[in-house]
Structures are given as C-alpha cells and as structure tokens.
Enzyme design. Sequence first.
Site, short mmCIF file in Angstrom:
data_model
loop_
_atom_site.label_atom_id
_atom_site.label_comp_id
_atom_site.label_asym_id
_atom_site.label_seq_id
_atom_site.Cartn_x
_atom_site.Cartn_y
_atom_site.Cartn_z
N ARG A 262 -7.22 2.30 -9.82
CA ARG A 262 -8.21 2.03 -8.77
C ARG A 262 -8.63 3.32 -8.10
O ARG A 262 -7.80 4.15 -7.76
CB ARG A 262 -7.62 1.07 -7.73
CG ARG A 262 -7.25 -0.26 -8.39
CD ARG A 262 -6.91 -1.34 -7.42
NE ARG A 262 -6.52 -2.53 -8.17
CZ ARG A 262 -6.05 -3.64 -7.63
NH1 ARG A 262 -5.90 -3.72 -6.31
NH2 ARG A 262 -5.73 -4.68 -8.38
N ARG A 277 -0.19 2.94 -1.90
CA ARG A 277 -1.56 2.89 -2.40
C ARG A 277 -1.81 4.06 -3.34
O ARG A 277 -2.04 5.19 -2.90
CB ARG A 277 -2.54 2.93 -1.22
CG ARG A 277 -3.98 2.56 -1.55
CD ARG A 277 -4.83 2.46 -0.31
NE ARG A 277 -4.37 1.44 0.60
CZ ARG A 277 -4.67 0.13 0.49
NH1 ARG A 277 -5.49 -0.26 -0.44
NH2 ARG A 277 -4.18 -0.74 1.34
N GLU A 349 1.54 -6.56 1.76
CA GLU A 349 1.12 -7.33 0.59
C GLU A 349 1.82 -6.84 -0.68
O GLU A 349 1.85 -5.65 -0.98
CB GLU A 349 -0.38 -7.19 0.41
CG GLU A 349 -0.90 -7.93 -0.81
CD GLU A 349 -2.37 -7.62 -1.12
OE1 GLU A 349 -3.07 -7.13 -0.22
OE2 GLU A 349 -2.78 -7.86 -2.26
N SER A 352 -1.01 -11.34 -4.63
CA SER A 352 -2.18 -12.06 -4.18
C SER A 352 -2.46 -13.11 -5.24
O SER A 352 -2.64 -12.76 -6.40
CB SER A 352 -3.33 -11.05 -4.07
OG SER A 352 -4.35 -11.55 -3.26
N ARG A 391 5.26 -1.65 -5.47
CA ARG A 391 5.58 -2.14 -4.13
C ARG A 391 6.91 -2.89 -4.13
O ARG A 391 7.63 -2.88 -3.13
CB ARG A 391 4.45 -3.01 -3.58
CG ARG A 391 3.22 -2.17 -3.27
CD ARG A 391 2.13 -2.95 -2.58
NE ARG A 391 0.96 -2.09 -2.34
CZ ARG A 391 -0.13 -2.49 -1.71
NH1 ARG A 391 -0.24 -3.74 -1.26
NH2 ARG A 391 -1.13 -1.65 -1.53
#
Length: 427
Positions: A262, A277, A349, A352, A391
């Site tokens: 990303r 991130r 998070e 999802s 994560r």
Amino acid sequence: MLDPKLIRNELDRVAEKMAIRNVTLDTAKLSELESIRKQAQSKAESLQAERNAASKAIGQAKAKGEDAQPILDKVAALGNELKAAEAASSDVQAQLAEILMGLPNLVHDDVPAGKDESDNVEVRRVGEPTSFSFSPQDHVDLGARGGSLDFEQGAKLAGSRFAVMQGDVARLHRALIQFMLDTQTQRNGYIEVVVPFIVNSDSLYGTGQLPKFAEDLFKLNVEQEYYLIPTSEVPVTNLVRDTLLEADQLPLRYTCHSACFRSEAGSYGRDTRGLIRQHQFEKVEMVQIVRPEDSWQALEDMTSHAESILQALDIPYRVVVLCGGDIGFGASKTYDIEVWLPGQNAYREISSCSNCTDFQARRMQARFKNPDTGKNELVHTLNGSGLAVGRTLIAVLENYQQEDGSVIIPEALHAYFGNQRVLLEND
RNA sequence: GGAGAGUUGGCUGAGUGGUCGAAAGCGCUCCCCUGCUAAGGGAGUAUACGUUAAUAGCGUAUCGAGGGUUCGAAUCCCUCACUCUCCGCCA
C-alpha cells in the site's frame, strides 16, 4: 457497483443511504441524465433496427436478383443520423457509468451514522487489557534486541515504512502465518489458495479499488498495466470474476496468505513508529462467495473465524461495527476487530470483515444458477483478515512480554517452535 | 526474446461478406415409446441491456478485447491480450 435499476426506481432511498456515509448524491443531475439516456438509447436503437432491416432487405433482393439500389439509397441517408445517435447514446451512458462506478455500496440498516472511527460502535469485548507489574515496552523497543526488528535496515534497503525482521521475530512471523492458515483450513473450513501478487486493472475494478482509489496502489512502471495487490482480497475474490457457478458449489470459502502493498498516500505522520503501518505487510485473508440469502450469517461466521485466532492466542480484543463515515467503499457492513496493544495502551485494528453483498459481484459479473428461480443471479462476496500478520506479531510481542524484555511464546504456537518457549531471551 | 498455430454457446467443433445468435455431436430439461437397459423417438436448451406489470412480446448488442472498411462482418483490415507447439534464457 449499485444496480442501475435502483438509481432509476429508488433514487431517494439510495440518496438516504448515501447520506449515512456522508456522501451527497446529486439526485437532480442523475434523474436528468437518466431521462437523456432513455431518450438517446431508444433513438439509437430504433435507427439501428431500421438499418438492420434495410440491410436484410438488400441481401434478400440481391439473392433474388432484384435491383437493390432503391433500398441502398434510402439506407445511405440514415448514415450520419445513426452515427450521431449512437455517439450521443454511448456518451450519456459513459457519463452515468462513471458516476455509478464512483458510488459506494448501500450500507446495511445496522450501520450507524457517524463521521469517523470515533463514531464506531463497540459490539463486544473479549478479555481484559493485559496488566503488567512493570512498565511494558512497545514492540519497537522489544524488537530492538539483537536487531530482530530493524527499521533502519528497512529504510536502507527500500525507504521509510519498511522493516527487516530476523531471528526470533522472523520465526514468530512465519509461525503466525502457519498457525493462521492451519486454523482457517483445518478448523474453519477454508480452502487455501496461492495467487498472483500482481494483478491487472480489471481485477481492481472488480473489487472496487479502481477507479476511485488508484493513489493507494503501487502501479508498476512497465508496459502492461500491472499493480501490486493491496490485499489478496483482490486476486482471491476475482477468482469468480466472469464466472457462472452452480448452486451446489456455494458457499466457496478461500483463505490466502500474501504480501500486501500500500502506498499509504495521505497517511503522512500517522503511525510512523513501528510496524503498524508499512508499505509492505503480510496478511492471511478469508474470502467467501455465498448465496445472497446467506451473506449476513456468513459475515457473523467470518468475524468469529478471525476472532478464533486471537482467542487461541489468548490476546484481548474488541469488535466494533464501523459507522457510515468509516466503512469501506464496497462494504455494506463491516466489523473491525481491534486488538489490545499495551505499547500504545489502546485497541488497534487487526482485522476487518465485510459483507460486500452484490456490489463486487456486479462489477465482476460473478453469478450462480439459482435452482429456485431458474435464473442466473449475482452472488454475494465477503472478505476479512484472518489476520494481519504484522499487527498480530506486535500484539504477541507486547502482550506476552516479560520484565526482562523477553517474550513468552503463546501456547497455541508451541507446535511451530520445537522446544523453544521464550523469544528474545538474550540481549 | 525468436518462429509458427490458435481463441466460436455448458463442452467438442463447423462456419471466409447477406434469411448466422450461429451447423452437427455431446451434455442437460421435459414428453413419448420399450421388460433385453452405457436402447429408441420427439421437443426444448447462450448472455447482457433497453422497453414493459411481465422471467410475455418487441428491439439492441455480444463469435478473446478494442478500433476500422461496408448498406450489411464470426467471416476482410489494424492494434492489443491470452493459449498452445518448437527454440533460446531462467528461479
């Protein structure tokens, strides 16, 4: 993509649903375009019908040896008018398609209004935030031991938001992937797939990353239009693109480990510390292709499949339902799973899970033969992380840390570590 | 990377400018016949979009994708993608 019929017939209801996402629909412009479309398309199609009939007559006349010249003259006059009508029709249809492609999915009735993640609603909380008799460190400090988690090396090799793992941390990373895949395949009924990490633009249109979110993607600088996948949701869901499935093939449940890429454009300054991130991270994804009537139950099931990983690892977390302002483009309803991170003293998070209803299926033309109606109908697609590996690694390091900076290996991972029970023991 | 051959409906496969949205076979659905059964006969069987109360009609588009020639294109021309065979290179 929404059903174009919905825009035609229930424009006000669509506008109401968009408002929950804080998206304003220009209903006046849409209905005007729609009436232009209707007129332009009818005109073009009736001229085409006229031309087709004349052409057929020419063929017949010539076959019989008659003079076709009168019909030829007549149809010649049609030429320019037809061309103009076709252009007008395809122009207005392109305009409508562009608007439609830019519209997000309709949210489910359960989705609360709200402007950002602070308005998400907690559904349940499992476990209590880990308590320590000492002041816990975050994963960056824990991983610094022996250069096990090395951001400087990442920056040297590639740039900011890249990391290098080695030794115990690298092994923990690999063990987590194995554990997640084993759980999803052996306990939760998913089929493991390995797919390309590079996809074409058709695939990205199918799942909704394009045309709207091109800036979030890494595009390859080669002749073909190639992109690195932002999530294996893209290739895995697109397995059923342009496919007509038999009803007894459903539900399809796929799980896939992949790297994800990303660009993180627009996230400058956010989560700059540590592994939270990154431009490249790994994830075990779940994708389900189901019959429409089954998709809401499938969302609950899939969320519990993601939770099962954290439960097995015995790490505290909570589940929230995303509000209209935070929910993703293609999703109708999304549960986020947020894991407790002692280093941040916060829930963050880690998964999802979304029901995309027929939104992606319509873009992809993913259908099944419904034996009840005898018709080919769009399937529903769901996707969820099960889980984000990086994560999860942070969560293990931070929740299982000891005062001396070493980390106890969770019991569920013992099978992947031989006799080893503690990580990062030696400074 | 080089040379060649392909891409047609659920599948196999015919079709080189005009009643072709497409032969035939297989498969599938329905019906009929038959105590010799991996039997016979008949009918039906692509998708999307538009119009519509309609999964009734009617219309438009679709033979890998896009563009072109033509009154008319599965058929002719151009560009691209993919597949296969041989050679080269390579984890």
